[in-house]
Design a protein around this motif. Structure first.
Motif, PDB file in Angstrom:
ATOM      1  N   GLY A  11      13.750 -59.767 102.408  1.00 38.28           N
ATOM      2  CA  GLY A  11      13.486 -59.324 101.042  1.00 38.28           C
ATOM      3  C   GLY A  11      14.618 -58.489 100.466  1.00 38.28           C
ATOM      4  O   GLY A  11      15.712 -58.414 101.015  1.00 38.28           O
ATOM      5  N   TYR A  32      10.710 -55.995  97.253  1.00 37.45           N
ATOM      6  CA  TYR A  32      10.079 -57.307  97.170  1.00 37.45           C
ATOM      7  C   TYR A  32      10.293 -57.937  98.543  1.00 37.45           C
ATOM      8  O   TYR A  32      11.368 -58.446  98.840  1.00 37.45           O
ATOM      9  N   ASN A  33       9.275 -57.870  99.374  1.00 39.55           N
ATOM     10  CA  ASN A  33       9.416 -58.298 100.756  1.00 39.55           C
ATOM     11  C   ASN A  33       9.150 -59.795 100.898  1.00 39.55           C
ATOM     12  O   ASN A  33       8.100 -60.286 100.466  1.00 39.55           O
ATOM     13  N   ALA A  34      10.084 -60.498 101.488  1.00 36.35           N
ATOM     14  CA  ALA A  34       9.920 -61.902 101.843  1.00 36.35           C
ATOM     15  C   ALA A  34      10.208 -62.023 103.333  1.00 36.35           C
ATOM     16  O   ALA A  34      10.959 -61.217 103.896  1.00 36.35           O
ATOM     17  N   VAL A  49      11.126 -63.325  95.883  1.00 35.83           N
ATOM     18  CA  VAL A  49      11.485 -62.022  95.308  1.00 35.83           C
ATOM     19  C   VAL A  49      11.428 -62.076  93.791  1.00 35.83           C
ATOM     20  O   VAL A  49      11.232 -63.136  93.179  1.00 35.83           O
ATOM     21  N   HIS A  82       6.837 -61.770  93.353  1.00 34.00           N
ATOM     22  CA  HIS A  82       6.788 -62.401  94.674  1.00 34.00           C
ATOM     23  C   HIS A  82       7.113 -63.892  94.617  1.00 34.00           C
ATOM     24  O   HIS A  82       7.545 -64.460  95.616  1.00 34.00           O
ATOM     25  N   SER A 218       4.059 -57.239 100.862  1.00 31.13           N
ATOM     26  CA  SER A 218       5.176 -57.675 100.024  1.00 31.13           C
ATOM     27  C   SER A 218       5.756 -56.564  99.156  1.00 31.13           C
ATOM     28  O   SER A 218       6.676 -56.807  98.378  1.00 31.13           O
TER      29      SER A 218
END
Length: 390
Positions: A11, A32-34, A49, A82, A218
């Motif tokens: 992210g 914004y966690n991926a 993101v 997201h 996320s």
């Protein structure tokens, strides 16, 4: 960043963002966690993101594998922070399928123009195998959009719940390393999840039987010791409160200020915990955080042209929308040449299930008799607050 065997955080951290949804202040930025999962027979990207960070995401993935080799892009939630990079990733990863719920598939076509033939619709408890990695999908509608789902990585016991269990923090990797994490998590809950407490309880029940070793949301840090956040969410979803009152007020010439300070002194002397918010300067996120576990709210407002001050109107509407578990209310108001503020506040609250313990509207600065009346209201409110926990 590797969080489990062949599982990576890819992210981005948005250090400079200061507002979300044109409503929620972000004093600490956000992330914004991926997550990229590399299996023996397949590769999956969980969430993407925010628009504007597509290249950052691409670069992180390319440092680990070829984007063209991604088989699945998992859309746990369709909101742009997201899902905004879905078009960019799927343009490069031509063989990838977008994985979403039935509702998510429709949104993906509308917002991100993903062709129907490139979408794999999954149902509750359905799974996809990547060889040595199994992704199981759990529908979690209205947390906080109707298409939301969680993804559970069975072999590594990792839950990817998108917004659920999140916090708006740009810094930090693991939540157990952040001393005041629960403060930020409670603020996030109050801003986003609190209106959906019933659906949150259902989701918590659905995941209760899972062996969860890590929660990777996320937004914000990852929970590698998930017991603390799970315990907090159970309390908040159940609407558990403390002997606490939140004061939200605005004053123009000092009269309302004097009234709320008098009730504050009374409540404090009775042992009630207070959260004090001057609406002219308060952070709405902090106010939402305090409403999560308050048993009472005191609304203070002067009269402006036959109604409540606009800031008081705004926070009353916000209170109704956020639907906190608050049980009691007191409304205090002053006016110069015409009242009407209390009437307007009560009209906004409408059929909201809350007991108004006292409502006092005075003309001009409060007199000694007015102050005595406020003390009586404060004591009556304190009694109600402590009766709830008895």
């Amino acid at each position: 960043m590797k969080i489990a065997e062949n599982v990576y955080w890819v992210g981005v951290r948005d250090w400079n963002r200061r507002i979300f949804d044109a409503l929620i202040p972000l004093p600490k930025g956000t992330s914004y966690n991926a997550y990229l999962i590399i299996g023996k027979n397949g590769k999956a990207l969980i969430d993407t993101v925010n628009p504007g960070f597509e290249k950052d995401l691409e670069d992180k993935i390319r440092s680990l594998t070829s984007i063209e080799e991604i088989d699945y892009v998992i859309m746990n939630h369709a909101e742009p922070d997201h899902a905004g990079a879905i078009p960019h990733i799927m343009e490069i990863a031509q063989k990838a399928k977008l994985v979403a719920t039935g509702r998510g598939a429709k949104i993906a076509q509308i917002y991100y123009h993903v062709p129907q033939q490139r979408i794999k619709v999954v149902t509750d408890n359905e799974a996809i195998s990547l060889g040595d990695k199994t992704l199981r999908f759990i529908e979690a509608p209205m947390l906080h959009w109707p298409e939301t789902m969680f993804t559970y990585l069975e072999e590594d016991k990792v839950l990817f719940p998108c917004d659920f269990f999140g916090s708006h923090l740009a810094g930090g990797i693991y939540s157990d390393e952040i001393e005041d994490l629960l403060v930020h998590a409670q603020r996030y809950w109050g801003e986003i999840m609190m209106p959906f407490r019933a659906m949150a309880q259902k989701a918590l029940e659905k995941i209760a039987g899972l062996d969860i070793r890590m929660i990777a949301p996320s937004h914000g840090p990852i929970h590698r010791k998930p017991e603390r956040i799970l315990s907090a969410y159970k309390q908040w979803a159940a609407g558990e409160t403390r002997p606490k009152a939140t004061i939200a007020y605005v004053s123009m010439w000092g009269s309302t200020d004097a009234m709320v300070k008098q009730i504050a002194e009374t409540l404090t002397s009775e042992g009630v915990e207070l959260a004090f918010h001057n609406l002219a300067v308060t952070d709405v996120g902090d106010l939402a955080k305090d409403l999560v576990d308050s048993r009472a709210i005191i609304l203070g407002t002067p009269t402006v042209l036959g109604g409540a001050h606009p800031l008081a109107v705004y926070v009353t509407y916000l209170f109704k929308v956020l639907r906190p578990p608050t049980k009691f209310a007191v409304i205090l108001s002053s006016y110069g040449w015409g009242g009407g503020a209390i009437r307007q506040i009560q009209e906004i609250l409408g059929d909201f299930k809350i007991e108004v313990v006292g409502a006092l509207e005075i003309n001009g600065p409060p007199t000694n008799e007015n102050m005595k009346h406020i003390v009586e209201i404060g004591k009556a409110l304190a009694k109600k607050i402590f009766e709830v926990g008895a």
